[in-house]
Scaffold this motif. Structure first.
Motif, mmCIF file in Angstrom:
data_model
loop_
_atom_site.group_PDB
_atom_site.id
_atom_site.type_symbol
_atom_site.label_atom_id
_atom_site.label_comp_id
_atom_site.label_asym_id
_atom_site.label_seq_id
_atom_site.Cartn_x
_atom_site.Cartn_y
_atom_site.Cartn_z
ATOM 1 N N LYS A 202 -4.998 -8.104 66.030
ATOM 2 C CA LYS A 202 -4.668 -7.425 67.290
ATOM 3 C C LYS A 202 -3.751 -8.307 68.124
ATOM 4 O O LYS A 202 -2.732 -7.832 68.648
ATOM 5 N N TYR B 249 -0.221 -8.291 66.539
ATOM 6 C CA TYR B 249 0.552 -7.072 66.793
ATOM 7 C C TYR B 249 1.010 -6.992 68.246
ATOM 8 O O TYR B 249 2.134 -6.568 68.529
ATOM 9 N N TYR C 88 -9.166 3.559 73.112
ATOM 10 C CA TYR C 88 -8.302 4.093 72.041
ATOM 11 C C TYR C 88 -9.050 5.087 71.207
ATOM 12 O O TYR C 88 -10.123 5.009 70.832
ATOM 13 N N ARG D 93 -9.566 0.117 66.750
ATOM 14 C CA ARG D 93 -10.634 0.976 66.237
ATOM 15 C C ARG D 93 -11.463 0.237 65.194
ATOM 16 O O ARG D 93 -12.694 0.241 65.235
ATOM 17 N N ARG D 94 -10.788 -0.438 64.262
ATOM 18 C CA ARG D 94 -11.506 -1.190 63.232
ATOM 19 C C ARG D 94 -12.252 -2.386 63.832
ATOM 20 O O ARG D 94 -13.365 -2.713 63.412
ATOM 21 N N MET E 147 2.067 1.377 66.864
ATOM 22 C CA MET E 147 1.149 2.291 66.189
ATOM 23 C C MET E 147 -0.020 1.544 65.527
ATOM 24 O O MET E 147 -1.100 2.108 65.354
ATOM 25 N N MET E 148 0.194 0.291 65.168
ATOM 26 C CA MET E 148 -0.857 -0.483 64.499
ATOM 27 C C MET E 148 -1.945 -0.936 65.469
ATOM 28 O O MET E 148 -3.094 -1.107 65.064
ATOM 29 N N PRO F 165 -3.670 0.573 68.040
ATOM 30 C CA PRO F 165 -4.876 1.409 68.146
ATOM 31 C C PRO F 165 -5.737 1.387 66.879
ATOM 32 O O PRO F 165 -6.961 1.380 66.961
ATOM 33 N N ASP F 166 -5.080 1.334 65.716
ATOM 34 C CA ASP F 166 -5.828 1.294 64.463
ATOM 35 C C ASP F 166 -6.631 -0.009 64.359
ATOM 36 O O ASP F 166 -7.809 0.004 63.989
ATOM 37 N N VAL F 167 -6.004 -1.132 64.692
ATOM 38 C CA VAL F 167 -6.704 -2.418 64.630
ATOM 39 C C VAL F 167 -7.848 -2.441 65.640
ATOM 40 O O VAL F 167 -8.940 -2.932 65.341
#
Length: 186
Positions: free
Chosen positions: A95, A98, A186, A141-142, A134-135, A137-139
């Motif tokens: 995170k 990024y 997110y 969430r994980r 874009m990466m 929010p995915d990171v």
């Protein structure tokens, strides 16, 4: 002449082979002797422990509970704790990476705009910036998922023998460090 040389070579190879066999047999004997010594040491240690436990036969039930607490922690639980800690640490670093990339890419784009770079180059830079954004929010969430799993495991282990290990302390430290990176919007 050549036959004699071949015979000498064969003879020297055979003698070397025999010498290696003798060495390996003597090494095996040493190994067996060492194992016998270790077995005797283990037997003496077990005897001393049994002798010590015979002296403690008058102990109360609370001391037997204390003996249970001195059992080593479950290795599979500790391994699971280490894995979850590693996941949280890695995702927190991802995170940060990024977010740093977005800041750097934004400043590059501003610089390139002021220099008047061509449109296709600028489009490619904007695509890179968009992918980095874009990466995040995915990171996150994980990271939230991994954080919650580690926190649940820590709460489960609190007060157990695994809760008294260095790995448990490390897990609490990692949770504290990861807390600022948790954004549940997110």
């Amino acid at each position: 002449m050549q036959c004699v040389r071949k015979q000498l070579n064969v003879h020297s190879v055979q003698s070397e082979s025999q010498q290696l066999k003798k060495n390996s047999i003597s090494d095996l004997k040493h190994t067996q002797e060492e194992e016998d010594v270790l077995r005797m040491v283990d037997a003496v240690t077990a005897f001393e422990l049994a002798k010590g436990s015979d002296e403690k036969t008058t102990a109360t039930a609370t001391s037997s509970n204390e003996d249970k607490n001195t059992e080593p922690p479950n290795p599979s639980v500790i391994r699971n704790l280490k894995i979850k800690c590693g996941i949280v640490k890695r995702l927190a670093k991802d995170k940060q990476s990024y977010e740093k990339e977005v800041v750097e890419q934004t400043s590059k784009i501003e610089k390139f705009k002021s220099e008047g770079k061509d449109e296709s180059f600028m489009r490619n830079q904007m695509n890179c910036l968009h992918e980095s954004k874009m990466m995040i929010p995915d990171v996150i969430r994980r990271l939230v998922t991994a954080f919650d799993e580690l926190k649940g495991l820590v709460e489960t282990l609190r007060g157990t023998r695994e809760g008294k290990t260095l790995e448990f302390t490390e897990a609490i430290r990692i949770l504290d460090e990861a807390m600022p990176h948790i954004d549940r919007t997110y």
